[in-house]
Write a protein that holds these residues in place. Structure first.
Motif, PDB file in Angstrom:
ATOM      1  N   SER A  85       0.834  -1.205   0.000  1.00 53.58           N
ATOM      2  CA  SER A  85       0.000   0.000   0.000  1.00 53.58           C
ATOM      3  C   SER A  85       0.868   1.254   0.000  1.00 53.58           C
ATOM      4  CB  SER A  85      -0.980  -0.004   1.164  1.00 53.58           C
ATOM      5  OG  SER A  85      -0.297   0.032   2.398  1.00 53.58           O
ATOM      6  N   GLY A  86       1.984   1.237   0.724  1.00 51.34           N
ATOM      7  CA  GLY A  86       2.900   2.370   0.710  1.00 51.34           C
ATOM      8  C   GLY A  86       3.545   2.561  -0.657  1.00 51.34           C
ATOM      9  N   PHE A  87       3.867   1.446  -1.311  1.00 57.55           N
ATOM     10  CA  PHE A  87       4.454   1.508  -2.651  1.00 57.55           C
ATOM     11  C   PHE A  87       3.482   2.133  -3.638  1.00 57.55           C
ATOM     12  CE2 PHE A  87       5.474  -0.116  -6.830  1.00 57.55           C
ATOM     13  CZ  PHE A  87       6.853   0.020  -6.893  1.00 57.55           C
ATOM     14  N   ASP A  88       2.236   1.658  -3.612  1.00 54.73           N
ATOM     15  CA  ASP A  88       1.228   2.191  -4.531  1.00 54.73           C
ATOM     16  C   ASP A  88       0.959   3.668  -4.272  1.00 54.73           C
ATOM     17  OD1 ASP A  88       1.044  -0.305  -5.719  1.00 54.73           O
ATOM     18  OD2 ASP A  88      -0.729  -0.900  -4.555  1.00 54.73           O
ATOM     19  N   LEU A  89       0.915   4.065  -3.002  1.00 57.79           N
ATOM     20  CA  LEU A  89       0.728   5.469  -2.653  1.00 57.79           C
ATOM     21  C   LEU A  89       1.903   6.310  -3.150  1.00 57.79           C
ATOM     22  CD1 LEU A  89      -0.955   7.608  -1.148  1.00 57.79           C
ATOM     23  CD2 LEU A  89       0.339   7.006   0.917  1.00 57.79           C
ATOM     24  N   ALA A  90       3.128   5.823  -2.934  1.00 54.05           N
ATOM     25  CA  ALA A  90       4.309   6.547  -3.406  1.00 54.05           C
ATOM     26  C   ALA A  90       4.291   6.676  -4.927  1.00 54.05           C
ATOM     27  CB  ALA A  90       5.583   5.828  -2.955  1.00 54.05           C
ATOM     28  N   HIS A  91       3.892   5.614  -5.617  1.00 52.90           N
ATOM     29  CA  HIS A  91       3.856   5.647  -7.081  1.00 52.90           C
ATOM     30  C   HIS A  91       2.901   6.740  -7.567  1.00 52.90           C
ATOM     31  CE1 HIS A  91       4.054   2.936 -10.913  1.00 52.90           C
ATOM     32  NE2 HIS A  91       4.601   4.098 -11.089  1.00 52.90           N
ATOM     33  N   ARG A  92       1.743   6.850  -6.927  1.00 52.12           N
ATOM     34  CA  ARG A  92       0.770   7.875  -7.314  1.00 52.12           C
ATOM     35  C   ARG A  92       1.256   9.280  -6.943  1.00 52.12           C
ATOM     36  NH1 ARG A  92      -2.670   4.141  -5.018  1.00 52.12           N
ATOM     37  NH2 ARG A  92      -2.964   5.433  -3.174  1.00 52.12           N
ATOM     38  N   GLU A  93       1.693   9.439  -5.697  1.00 55.87           N
ATOM     39  CA  GLU A  93       2.011  10.779  -5.197  1.00 55.87           C
ATOM     40  C   GLU A  93       3.321  11.336  -5.736  1.00 55.87           C
ATOM     41  OE1 GLU A  93       1.520  11.277  -1.021  1.00 55.87           O
ATOM     42  OE2 GLU A  93      -0.603  10.723  -1.107  1.00 55.87           O
ATOM     43  N   LEU A  94       4.308  10.485  -5.968  1.00 55.72           N
ATOM     44  CA  LEU A  94       5.599  10.982  -6.451  1.00 55.72           C
ATOM     45  C   LEU A  94       5.605  11.215  -7.954  1.00 55.72           C
ATOM     46  CD1 LEU A  94       8.107   8.900  -4.294  1.00 55.72           C
ATOM     47  CD2 LEU A  94       7.239  11.214  -3.884  1.00 55.72           C
ATOM     48  N   ALA A  95       4.595  10.721  -8.647  1.00 56.38           N
ATOM     49  CA  ALA A  95       4.520  10.916 -10.098  1.00 56.38           C
ATOM     50  C   ALA A  95       4.447  12.400 -10.465  1.00 56.38           C
ATOM     51  CB  ALA A  95       3.313  10.170 -10.667  1.00 56.38           C
ATOM     52  N   GLY A  96       3.951  13.240  -9.575  1.00 54.39           N
ATOM     53  CA  GLY A  96       3.832  14.665  -9.862  1.00 54.39           C
ATOM     54  C   GLY A  96       5.010  15.497  -9.394  1.00 54.39           C
ATOM     55  N   GLU A  97       6.054  14.873  -8.870  1.00 54.59           N
ATOM     56  CA  GLU A  97       7.215  15.620  -8.375  1.00 54.59           C
ATOM     57  C   GLU A  97       8.071  16.142  -9.524  1.00 54.59           C
ATOM     58  OE1 GLU A  97       8.237  16.574  -5.405  1.00 54.59           O
ATOM     59  OE2 GLU A  97       6.663  15.632  -4.229  1.00 54.59           O
ATOM     60  N   GLU A  98       9.002  17.022  -9.188  1.00 54.59           N
ATOM     61  CA  GLU A  98       9.857  17.643 -10.202  1.00 54.59           C
ATOM     62  C   GLU A  98      10.977  16.723 -10.684  1.00 54.59           C
ATOM     63  OE1 GLU A  98      11.826  18.511  -6.240  1.00 54.59           O
ATOM     64  OE2 GLU A  98       9.771  18.538  -6.955  1.00 54.59           O
ATOM     65  N   PHE A  99      11.132  15.560 -10.084  1.00 52.74           N
ATOM     66  CA  PHE A  99      12.178  14.624 -10.489  1.00 52.74           C
ATOM     67  C   PHE A  99      11.563  13.438 -11.233  1.00 52.74           C
ATOM     68  CE2 PHE A  99      11.127  14.030  -5.954  1.00 52.74           C
ATOM     69  CZ  PHE A  99      10.518  12.787  -6.008  1.00 52.74           C
ATOM     70  N   PRO A 100      12.318  12.821 -12.151  1.00 53.97           N
ATOM     71  CA  PRO A 100      11.821  11.630 -12.837  1.00 53.97           C
ATOM     72  C   PRO A 100      11.665  10.467 -11.861  1.00 53.97           C
ATOM     73  CG  PRO A 100      13.704  12.572 -13.987  1.00 53.97           C
ATOM     74  CD  PRO A 100      13.592  13.286 -12.681  1.00 53.97           C
ATOM     75  N   LEU A 101      10.627   9.700 -12.047  1.00 49.62           N
ATOM     76  CA  LEU A 101      10.334   8.526 -11.222  1.00 49.62           C
ATOM     77  C   LEU A 101      10.322   7.319 -12.155  1.00 49.62           C
ATOM     78  CD1 LEU A 101       9.436   7.616  -8.328  1.00 49.62           C
ATOM     79  CD2 LEU A 101       7.089   7.878  -9.145  1.00 49.62           C
ATOM     80  N   THR A 102      11.118   6.294 -11.827  1.00 51.85           N
ATOM     81  CA  THR A 102      11.228   5.112 -12.676  1.00 51.85           C
ATOM     82  C   THR A 102      10.733   3.883 -11.927  1.00 51.85           C
ATOM     83  OG1 THR A 102      13.154   6.051 -13.776  1.00 51.85           O
ATOM     84  CG2 THR A 102      12.817   3.682 -14.017  1.00 51.85           C
ATOM     85  N   PHE A 103       9.821   3.134 -12.540  1.00 56.59           N
ATOM     86  CA  PHE A 103       9.318   1.873 -11.999  1.00 56.59           C
ATOM     87  C   PHE A 103      10.119   0.733 -12.614  1.00 56.59           C
ATOM     88  CE2 PHE A 103       6.821  -1.942 -12.782  1.00 56.59           C
ATOM     89  CZ  PHE A 103       6.416  -2.273 -11.500  1.00 56.59           C
TER      90      PHE A 103
END
Length: 129
Positions: A85-103
Motif C-alpha cells: 500500500s505504501g508503494f502504490d501510494l508513493a507511485h501515485r504521489e511521487l509521479a507529480g514531483e519535479e524529479f523523474p520517477l522510474t518503476f
C-alpha cells in the motif's frame, strides 16, 4: 544470526551541497523527521528507527588518515522497504514531483527510483507483489 547480534541498519551517511535543502527534501518527499534535534551535525532524519545522516560534504571528515587516499567505492543507491500500500501510494504521489520517477519490476520485487537534490539514487521497494 549475525556475528554480533546486529538487528538493523542504523543509518546511512551522505554528503550534500546544502544540508537544509536535503533536510527539507527528505521531510517532504519521504516524510522523514529529525531524529535527534539536539544535533546540528549531522542532521539525522528518519523513521521507524532507521536514519539518514546528512552532512555538509565539505565539513564531513574523511574516515581515512590524511595521507591515505579515499577508497574508490561508492554507494550505488539507498533502498527503503515499503509495504504494497505504501508503494502504490508513493507511485501515485511521487509521479507529480519535479524529479523523474522510474518503476522497475525485478520479478521478486517492485521498485521506484528517483534522485535527491544531490543526485543520490533513492529506491522504494516492496516484495509484496
Amino acid at each position: 544470526m549475525s556475528r554480533f547480534n546486529i538487528s538493523a541498519l542504523d543509518h546511512v551517511a551522505i554528503g550534500v551541497a546544502d544540508v537544509e535543502r536535503s533536510r527539507a527534501f527528505y521531510a517532504r518527499v519521504l516524510g522523514f523527521e529529525r531524529m535527534i534535534p539536539e544535533w546540528d551535525v549531522p542532521v539525522l532524519m528518519g523513521t521507524n528507527g532507521m536514519g539518514l545522516a546528512i552532512f555538509d560534504r565539505e565539513l564531513h571528515p574523511s574516515p581515512t588518515p590524511d595521507d591515505t587516499p579515499a577508497p574508490a567505492v561508492r554507494i550505488m543507491h539507498i533502498a527503503f522497504r515499503v509495504d504494497r500500500s505504501g508503494f502504490d501510494l508513493a507511485h501515485r504521489e511521487l509521479a507529480g514531483e519535479e524529479f523523474p520517477l522510474t518503476f522497475t519490476d525485478h520479478g521478486v520485487s517492485h521498485s521506484l527510483y528517483f534522485r535527491d537534490p544531490d543526485g543520490h539514487l533513492i529506491e522504494l521497494t516492496t516484495y509484496e507483489l
